[in-house]
Write an enzyme that holds these catalytic residues in place. Structure first.
Site, mmCIF file in Angstrom:
data_model
loop_
_atom_site.group_PDB
_atom_site.id
_atom_site.type_symbol
_atom_site.label_atom_id
_atom_site.label_comp_id
_atom_site.label_asym_id
_atom_site.label_seq_id
_atom_site.Cartn_x
_atom_site.Cartn_y
_atom_site.Cartn_z
ATOM 1 N N LYS A 33 29.215 -34.075 -29.371
ATOM 2 C CA LYS A 33 27.917 -34.735 -29.216
ATOM 3 C C LYS A 33 27.339 -35.232 -30.542
ATOM 4 O O LYS A 33 26.571 -36.188 -30.562
ATOM 5 C CB LYS A 33 26.911 -33.793 -28.530
ATOM 6 N N GLY A 76 15.332 -18.758 -28.719
ATOM 7 C CA GLY A 76 16.608 -19.214 -29.253
ATOM 8 C C GLY A 76 16.377 -20.250 -30.335
ATOM 9 O O GLY A 76 15.308 -20.890 -30.388
ATOM 10 N N ALA A 77 17.377 -20.393 -31.209
ATOM 11 C CA ALA A 77 17.279 -21.396 -32.281
ATOM 12 C C ALA A 77 18.646 -22.026 -32.529
ATOM 13 O O ALA A 77 18.985 -22.399 -33.644
ATOM 14 C CB ALA A 77 16.720 -20.755 -33.551
#
Ligand code: NAP
Length: 291
Positions: A72, A132-133
């Protein structure tokens, strides 16, 4: 059965692996329902051949491509243009044929936004809490800033990673209100009406008994729970939220809408609701979900 002829246009998915993808079920169902002369297939691309895949697809007249893991971000240097949201996120999952090459979009995040809107959950003026990160959490943070969240809060096991997203966001959106905490510091959260978006892989099949925060006091701070996981359909995070009386949603519609939006971009159309519902059904069948 559709007729494939000399005018049939090709769309497809590049990634590695791709065999498990439900995108052919979404796009070929839509093409059949809407009588568009396109077919959608998958292409497994070797790591050093992303450049050739993108340029070759353009040379062959391919109408549009989806891009999945792990390419991506890798496709970006081979595109002639980037949509602003995809550029900020730094990842593109949908390539649209334009003059001279492909333009990159990020319909994963547009898909999440549209799924949330359909569920009656807004981003604008809401306190968005991202758990989340990682790559997806970062994209959700960019989307939340783009769609004018009142504030963005990131909770992550590793504070440094959340801090890095905060710094990036503050550079791109100087007026953004963003704060970061470790998971165990959730009790320091200042608001009690967060729209929480669970963007870690904790609780995903086969580890369905796991949850990123199991303290029930956390669930008093949120008013809506979105888990981006879709396998299982109901995660432990969602179950804990529901037990606290909070409406919860899984990531299945995000998956659907990233495809719907890609289809709309390639065919310059608006997919009608009944076709969306049929594509959703076919997508679930392809995943082995019987509801
Ligand atoms: P990623 O970049 O690998 O990030 C993983 C995140 O999970 C990190 O924040 C990590 O924390 C956290 N984490 C992992 N194990 C943990 C644990 N045991 N305890 C606490 N935190 C933990 O993954 P990603 O690419 O962002 O993907 C995240 C999830 O998004 C995927 O699992 C998938 O379910 C979902 N997703 C859904 C869709 C959809 O269409 N619905 C599309 C794409 C992805 P640290 O930073 O501390 O390591």
């Amino acid at each position: 059965m559709r007729n494939i002829d000399g005018n049939t246009r090709l769309c497809g998915l590049i990634g590695n692996p791709v065999a498990h993808s439900v995108s052919p079920a979404i796009h070929n169902t839509l093409a059949e329902l809407l009588n568009d002369n396109i077919v959608y297939s998958t292409f497994c691309v070797e790591p050093n051949r992303v450049d050739q895949a993108v340029k070759g697809a353009y040379a062959l007249g391919v109408l549009g491509l989806n891009v999945t893991v792990p390419y991506k971000s890798d496709v970006i240097p081979y595109l002639v243009e980037m949509d602003p949201l995809a550029k900020r996120i730094g990842a593109s999952n949908t390539l649209v044929r334009v003059d001279g090459g492909f333009k990159g979009y990020n319909t994963d995040m547009q898909g999440l936004y549209r799924a949330m809107r359909e569920d009656g959950v807004d981003i604008a003026d809401e306190h968005i809490l991202i758990i989340g990160a990682g790559g997806v959490a970062r994209a959700v943070a960019m989307m939340s800033a783009t769609y004018c969240a009142a504030s963005i809060t990131i909770l992550n096991r590793t504070l440094d990673k959340a801090q890095k997203i905060k710094e990036e966001l503050e550079t791109l959106f100087p007026n953004v209100k963003i704060s970061v905490f470790t998971l165990q510091d959730f009790n320091r959260l200042p608001e009690n009406d967060y729209v929480a978006i669970q963007a870690t892989n904790v609780g995903m099949h086969p580890n369905t008994d796991e949850v990123v925060i199991d303290n029930v006091e956390f669930y008093d701070k949120i008013k809506t729970a979105y888990d981006l996981i879709f396998n299982p359909l109901t995660t432990k995070f969602m179950r804990l939220a529901e037990s606290a009386g909070i409406r919860s949603y899984n990531g299945l519609k995000m998956l659907l809408y990233q495809g719907i939006i890609a289809y709309e971009l390639w065919n310059e159309c608006k997919v009608p609701d009944d076709a969306i519902q049929k594509a959703y059904q076919k997508m679930k069948e392809a995943m082995g979900i019987n509801e």
